[in-house]
Design a protein around this motif. Structure first.
Motif, PDB file in Angstrom:
ATOM      1  N   ARG A   1       0.869  -1.197   0.000  1.00 50.12           N
ATOM      2  CA  ARG A   1       0.000   0.000   0.000  1.00 50.12           C
ATOM      3  C   ARG A   1       0.893   1.231   0.000  1.00 50.12           C
ATOM      4  O   ARG A   1       1.882   1.281   0.722  1.00 50.12           O
TER       5      ARG A   1
ATOM      6  N   ARG B   1      -3.950  -1.444  -7.723  1.00 48.80           N
ATOM      7  CA  ARG B   1      -5.357  -1.595  -7.315  1.00 48.80           C
ATOM      8  C   ARG B   1      -5.798  -0.269  -6.705  1.00 48.80           C
ATOM      9  O   ARG B   1      -5.488   0.032  -5.539  1.00 48.80           O
ATOM     10  N   PRO B   2      -6.543   0.538  -7.500  1.00 45.68           N
ATOM     11  CA  PRO B   2      -6.872   1.909  -7.065  1.00 45.68           C
ATOM     12  C   PRO B   2      -7.702   1.969  -5.785  1.00 45.68           C
ATOM     13  O   PRO B   2      -7.474   2.857  -4.958  1.00 45.68           O
ATOM     14  N   HIS B   3      -8.647   1.056  -5.605  1.00 52.51           N
ATOM     15  CA  HIS B   3      -9.546   1.197  -4.462  1.00 52.51           C
ATOM     16  C   HIS B   3      -8.832   1.019  -3.128  1.00 52.51           C
ATOM     17  O   HIS B   3      -9.289   1.521  -2.099  1.00 52.51           O
ATOM     18  N   VAL B   4      -7.706   0.319  -3.140  1.00 52.52           N
ATOM     19  CA  VAL B   4      -6.935   0.200  -1.892  1.00 52.52           C
ATOM     20  C   VAL B   4      -5.565   0.876  -2.010  1.00 52.52           C
ATOM     21  O   VAL B   4      -4.765   0.838  -1.073  1.00 52.52           O
ATOM     22  N   ARG B   5      -5.295   1.485  -3.169  1.00 51.04           N
ATOM     23  CA  ARG B   5      -4.037   2.175  -3.444  1.00 51.04           C
ATOM     24  C   ARG B   5      -2.842   1.257  -3.184  1.00 51.04           C
ATOM     25  O   ARG B   5      -1.896   1.611  -2.470  1.00 51.04           O
TER      26      ARG B   5
END
Lengths: 303, 99
Positions: free
Chosen positions: A62, A127-131
């Protein structure tokens, strides 16, 4: 006119803010922003977030908003240039001898690696939604000029609320809009053969201009001159007739990436590549000092 | 007996005349088009540079001035003794490879 100059990201930075009455010092925070970005994005600082990400290649990590934003900018630049500008070239860059910042003195005497195409930028998983980011095992990232371009874009955008701004991040220049009197900013294009002189004077009303060149950030390895612009098709410093390439684009990130692509492609293919993109205009200075320009550049001549 | 109505005869003659005019006009337009194309194409073909889309400057760029105020010309070679005209402003910034 407020003016501020400082060093950050291994380069000279300069910020101009036009037409504002005394509002204290509206530029005071700018060096603080750059210091924070450098601490996140530098590949030369072992403790930077980028260095930590590189150390964890092969695993899902992340990342902060800043690193995420710059990585996305770098991947967009890779897409726009057909992979000619990619953040995946750090190993090859180090193999060519660029192991320390120029401030610290470049060059390690490392032997040249066999070369070969650089890892594909598409191999980086996001993965954009969890950066989160997964850099493939064996791959290490370097943002290079993309980080400086991003910083120029971000700073000009932030200062636009205060007044017309020009941000010069080591030669990558972004303006927030015209000067306070409505006129464009006059921007010189330095001659790589004689940096105290200009080969052109451009009028920049909005957007950005950036230059990529072989005239600086170069070093000798094994008696052979190396430079920092890798051709991702060979994994080696680009062989080209272009000494420096300058591109005008809507953003500094795009200008920086396009200038690099132009240099890698060489004058003929590079200017044709530029002409196929309506948002871009530019020029090249060749090894022999000759200057060639793209079709759209005359619209930006200072008159 | 099928006498031709004079009015029909007149209309037929007019139509024939119109057809002839159209044919003549079409031939003229075609010939003119070929002529125009050939005159336009000849110098283009003769003078199109090998690097289409790349403009190698025949004349100097709108030159900026070095910090000292001296004007420069293509390739950055100083124009010997050229005085500053005062027409170009000093650049607010200069783009160059990263320093």
């Amino acid at each position: 006119m407020h003016e501020l100059a400082f060093r950050a990201m291994g380069s000279e930075m300069r910020v101009l803010l036009d037409g504002t009455a005394s509002l204290g010092n509206p530029l005071a925070q700018v060096p603080v922003w750059f210091a924070a970005w450098e601490a996140t994005l530098s590949r030369f600082q072992p403790g930077s977030e980028l260095s930590r990400l590189n150390a964890r290649a092969g695993r899902v990590v992340r990342v902060s908003r800043t690193l995420w934003a710059v990585l996305q900018a770098a991947l967009l630049a890779a897409r726009r240039t057909g992979g000619l500008v990619t953040p995946t070239g750090l190993r090859a860059l180090e193999a060519a001898g660029y192991t320390r910042s120029f401030t610290a003195g470049v060059g390690s005497g490392a032997s040249m690696a066999p070369g070969g195409p650089l890892p594909r930028w598409q191999s980086i998983r996001c993965r954009p939604h969890v950066r989160s980011v997964r850099v493939p095992a064996g791959v290490r990232l370097d943002f290079g000029g993309i980080a400086k371009g991003w910083a120029a874009d971000r700073t000009a955008h932030a200062l636009a609320a205060v007044g017309p701004a020009l941000v010069d991040a080591g030669g990558d220049i972004r303006v927030s809009g015209p000067c306070a009197d409505g006129r464009p900013w006059p921007i010189g294009v330095a001659d790589p053969h004689d940096p105290d002189r200009d080969v052109a004077l451009l009028a920049l009303r909005r957007g950005a201009v950036a230059t990529s060149g072989r005239d600086y950030r170069r070093w000798q390895q094994g008696g052979v001159w190396q430079h920092h612009i890798l051709d991702p098709r060979t994994g080696r410093p680009a062989t080209t007739d272009v000494m420096s390439a300058t591109v005008i684009a809507p953003t500094a990130v795009y200008a920086e990436a396009a200038a690099k692509a132009l240099l890698i492609l060489g004058s003929r293919a590079g200017l044709a590549w530029l002409d196929r993109r309506p948002a871009l205009a530019g020029l090249v200075v060749l090894d022999d000092g000759q200057v060639s320009v793209s079709r759209r550049l005359p619209a930006y001549y200072w008159s | 007996m099928n006498p031709i109505n004079p009015a029909v005869k007149r209309r037929s003659a007019q139509a024939q005349g119109a057809k002839t005019l159209i044919t003549v006009a079409a031939v003229a337009v075609t010939l003119a088009g070929w002529a125009a194309l050939s005159t336009a194409a000849t110098p283009m073909a003769a003078h199109t540079p090998a690097t289409v889309g790349v403009v190698t400057l025949p004349t100097p760029l709108p030159f900026g001035r070095s910090p000292s105020g001296q004007r420069t010309r293509r390739g950055g070679v100083p124009a010997a003794g050229a005085p500053s005209t005062g027409q170009s402003p000093a650049p607010s910034a200069r783009t160059r490879s990263s320093r």
